[in-house]
Design an enzyme around this catalytic site. Structure first.
Site, PDB file in Angstrom:
ATOM      1  CG  ASP A   8      38.171 -59.288   6.267  1.00  0.00           C
ATOM      2  OD1 ASP A   8      38.876 -59.346   7.286  1.00  0.00           O
ATOM      3  OD2 ASP A   8      37.312 -60.152   5.985  1.00  0.00           O
ATOM      4  CG  ASP A 129      40.911 -69.991   7.545  1.00  0.00           C
ATOM      5  OD1 ASP A 129      40.573 -69.603   8.672  1.00  0.00           O
ATOM      6  OD2 ASP A 129      41.769 -69.433   6.845  1.00  0.00           O
TER       7      ASP A 129
END
Length: 247
Positions: A8, A129
């Site tokens: 990330d 998500d």
């Protein structure tokens, strides 16, 4: 079962967030390239990258870092975060990214996503998500009224390479993934489902590998916090696959 180690990116560095909160970021490596090479040396088949700044900005931000990773490794990379139009999809696919992950636009511009799936067969991944079953967008800053199952079913015929399902409430907390919800989603659609969020160690990997509808798992903080090594995660996945073939 494919193990996807995660990188990330925030401000050019390799970080992990807690529940997607940019204010709760821990830097784990100043050099994403070194991290990617370490994953490759450990046997990774893929690398999963998210441009966190891009997810909030609505456009690619960590372009230099992503490009450097792609050029530094010989294994395929999938990228998500801020990719919201066809020109950016094309840019990344032409720049060496193997698969592009589309999240917010699956809700806000579904026709674009369906065109992309048709144009770039097997190179588009959907990122779903969810918070309490509802799909979150804009870097998880907004929650829609669409359920993860409804969204997955809408794109069932589109031809996406896979769906990444993340339970935001567990992401980055090492509390274990929401395996039950992931399995239920996998049963609803034929598109391969990749589990994400909350992996805490070897037992979670074993549980996911023992769940046939799930085709892959993204592992992030558990690797960085040394709760499990990538070598061990890959070994578990290989052993489970061998056991399934012998059963």
């Amino acid at each position: 079962m494919i193990i996807y180690p995660a990188i990330d990116l925030k401000d050019g560095k390799c970080v992990r967030l807690e529940q997607g909160d940019m204010g709760r970021a821990t830097i784990f490596n100043e050099s994403p390239v070194k991290q990617a090479r370490a994953f490759e040396r450990s046997g990774a088949e893929w690398i999963h990258i998210v441009d966190l700044n891009g997810a909030f900005a609505g456009r690619s931000v960590n372009t230099d870092a992503v490009t450097a990773i792609v050029n530094a490794v010989d294994i395929p990379v999938q990228l998500g975060g801020g990719i919201r139009d066809e020109s950016m999809i094309e840019f990344w696919l032409n720049s060496g990214v193997a698969r592009v992950i589309l999240g917010t636009v699956t809700v806000k511009n579904p026709s674009l996503v369906k065109r992309a799936c048709s144009r770039w067969s097997n190179r588009i991944v959907l990122g779903i998500d969810a918070i309490e079953g509802r799909v979150a967008v804009e870097g998880w800053a907004e929650v829609s009224n669409i359920t993860s199952e409804e969204l997955a079913e809408e794109f069932e015929a589109a031809g996406a390479a896979a769906i990444i399902y993340t339970d935001i409430s567990r992401d980055g907390l090492l509390k274990g993934p929401n395996i039950d919800s992931t399995i239920e989603l996998a049963k609803r659609v034929a598109t391969p489902i990749i589990a994400s969020g909350g992996i805490s160690g070897s037992e979670d990997i074993k549980r996911i590998c023992a769940s046939p509808p799930i085709s892959g798992v993204i592992v992030g903080r558990a690797l960085y916090d040394r709760k499990i090594t990538l070598e061990d995660a890959l070994k578990i996945a290989s052993q489970e696959a061998d056991g399934a073939r012998l059963a």
